[in-house]
Design a protein around this motif. Structure first.
Motif, mmCIF file in Angstrom:
data_model
loop_
_atom_site.group_PDB
_atom_site.id
_atom_site.type_symbol
_atom_site.label_atom_id
_atom_site.label_comp_id
_atom_site.label_asym_id
_atom_site.label_seq_id
_atom_site.Cartn_x
_atom_site.Cartn_y
_atom_site.Cartn_z
ATOM 1 N N UNK A 26 1.459 -0.739 0.585
ATOM 2 C CA UNK A 26 0.433 0.148 -0.089
ATOM 3 C C UNK A 26 0.989 1.112 -0.197
ATOM 4 N N UNK A 27 1.522 1.237 1.124
ATOM 5 C CA UNK A 27 2.515 2.473 0.661
ATOM 6 C C UNK A 27 3.360 2.781 -0.863
ATOM 7 N N UNK A 28 3.793 1.634 -0.884
ATOM 8 C CA UNK A 28 4.728 1.636 -1.902
ATOM 9 C C UNK A 28 3.814 2.267 -3.382
ATOM 10 N N UNK A 29 2.110 2.216 -3.749
ATOM 11 C CA UNK A 29 1.500 2.221 -4.038
ATOM 12 C C UNK A 29 1.357 3.800 -4.549
ATOM 13 N N UNK A 30 0.814 3.883 -2.912
ATOM 14 C CA UNK A 30 1.187 5.044 -2.308
ATOM 15 C C UNK A 30 1.632 6.478 -2.644
ATOM 16 N N UNK A 31 2.772 5.782 -2.737
ATOM 17 C CA UNK A 31 4.454 6.830 -2.996
ATOM 18 C C UNK A 31 4.653 6.783 -4.051
ATOM 19 N N UNK A 32 4.103 5.433 -5.077
ATOM 20 C CA UNK A 32 4.307 5.572 -6.141
ATOM 21 C C UNK A 32 3.428 6.623 -6.887
ATOM 22 N N UNK A 33 2.433 7.065 -6.373
ATOM 23 C CA UNK A 33 1.215 7.822 -7.023
ATOM 24 C C UNK A 33 1.031 9.609 -6.631
ATOM 25 N N UNK A 34 1.525 9.373 -5.120
ATOM 26 C CA UNK A 34 1.806 10.748 -5.146
ATOM 27 C C UNK A 34 3.123 11.578 -6.041
ATOM 28 N N UNK A 35 4.235 11.058 -6.019
ATOM 29 C CA UNK A 35 5.747 11.205 -6.839
ATOM 30 C C UNK A 35 4.953 11.291 -8.306
ATOM 31 N N UNK A 36 3.820 10.312 -8.926
ATOM 32 C CA UNK A 36 3.446 10.622 -10.737
ATOM 33 C C UNK A 36 2.706 12.047 -10.372
ATOM 34 N N UNK A 37 1.827 12.405 -9.832
ATOM 35 C CA UNK A 37 1.379 13.112 -9.650
ATOM 36 C C UNK A 37 2.371 14.924 -9.150
#
Length: 325
Positions: A26-37
């Motif tokens: 979950x944290x990896x996916x959330x971190x990826x989404x934040x970086x993408x945004x």
């Protein structure tokens, strides 16, 4: 098999590791989404700030920012996926130290064996950072012209006018010719006959250019109306007049085509000739006399043969030097 003990051990393992595994994913996916945004928004602002003084439109700058963001987020996604896999392996109790060491050795081996890939990646990075071209541009690279359909760190995908897709490694791109960067130009040589009044021809061309720029259909495409620049060339069959005009990116082709159509109609109305190649043949008088005498002998022989009369051969002194009586 003791199913009770099995389910108890599974439940115990899930209680000890399941929550951590779920948290890592979950944290990896959330971190990826934040970086993408952050990349999507930050790169748009960066490109706007860095290139606000350029002549390109805001849509062009946003297109470039999105191209750069898509490549960088893809690279971040690959990195995050690998990092997540190693964290999950560590959570499962697998010693990742040998894997990391093997990965390091494998990376060195791949580095020596895949120098072209590294060259492609580095060149692709500079292409993106410098904004040499973006998805949607019309460019000529590595001797191939076409529309940029896709671009990443390793290769560029072009589609030409025939619909053929060309996949070009970025390492092969040494010179970039971008036909649609910020603005484009109508560059046309208009041929007229040598007998044409050049002042009249220039006036007609400038009038047609102004009318085209004022047309509601074409005015949004044009920055400056096409007009005569100079007499550009004395060609074999025509005098060529150079016509230039600035247009928005990718609009040079429809504007140039419409300009040609209107110039043809305007020239027809004004009686200005658009010439085609002419060829003039010149004969030497001595050669013409020789051919006439040979033709006379041939015709006389034919008529005498038909009438049964033998022709009197002409005197040798009157014959051309390369014939026999």
């Amino acid at each position: 098999m003791d199913w009770g003990n099995f389910f108890e051990s599974v439940t115990s393992w899930i209680g000890a590791h399941g929550l951590r595994i779920l948290l890592i994913i979950s944290l990896s996916f959330l971190f990826y989404r934040l970086i993408k945004m952050a990349l999507d928004r930050g790169l748009v602002r960066y490109v706007e700030f860095r290139e606000h003084h350029h002549a390109g439109t805001r849509e062009d700058r946003i297109k470039r920012a999105k191209t750069l963001a898509s490549v960088l987020t893809g690279s971040v996604g690959v990195f995050m996926f690998g990092l997540t896999v190693f964290m999950l392996l560590a959570e499962l109790g697998i010693d990742i130290a040998p894997l990391l060491a093997s990965a390091g050795v494998l990376g060195i081996a791949i580095g020596f064996g895949a120098q072209s890939i590294i060259k492609d990646t580095l060149n692709g990075l500079f292409i993106l950072l410098e904004g040499q071209f973006n998805t949607g541009d019309v460019v000529k690279v590595a001797g191939v012209s076409g529309n940029v359909e896709d671009l990443n760190l390793r290769r560029t995908v072009l589609r030409d006018l025939d619909g053929i897709v060309h996949i070009i490694p970025n390492g092969q791109i040494t010179t970039v010719s971008n036909y649609t960067h910020e603005w484009a130009r109508v560059n046309l040589n208009v041929p007229v006959a040598y007998s044409t009044d050049l002042d009249q021809a220039a006036a007609v061309i400038n009038r047609v250019g102004r009318e085209l720029a004022a047309d509601p259909e074409f005015s949004p495409m044009i920055i400056s109306a096409p007009q005569v620049l100079r007499v550009d060339n004395f060609a074999d069959s025509a005098i060529e007049i150079k016509v230039l005009g600035d247009v928005h990116p990718m609009k040079q082709w429809p504007v140039t085509g419409e300009l040609r159509r209107r110039l043809k109609k305007a020239f027809d109305e004004a009686g200005i000739e658009i010439p085609f190649p002419h060829t003039k043949l010149f004969f030497d008088d001595n050669q013409l006399d020789k051919y006439a005498r040979l033709s006379f002998r041939s015709d006389a022989g034919r008529r005498s043969a038909e009438g049964g009369i033998k022709p009197i051969p002409p005197a040798r002194d009157n014959l051309p030097p390369d014939t026999e009586p």
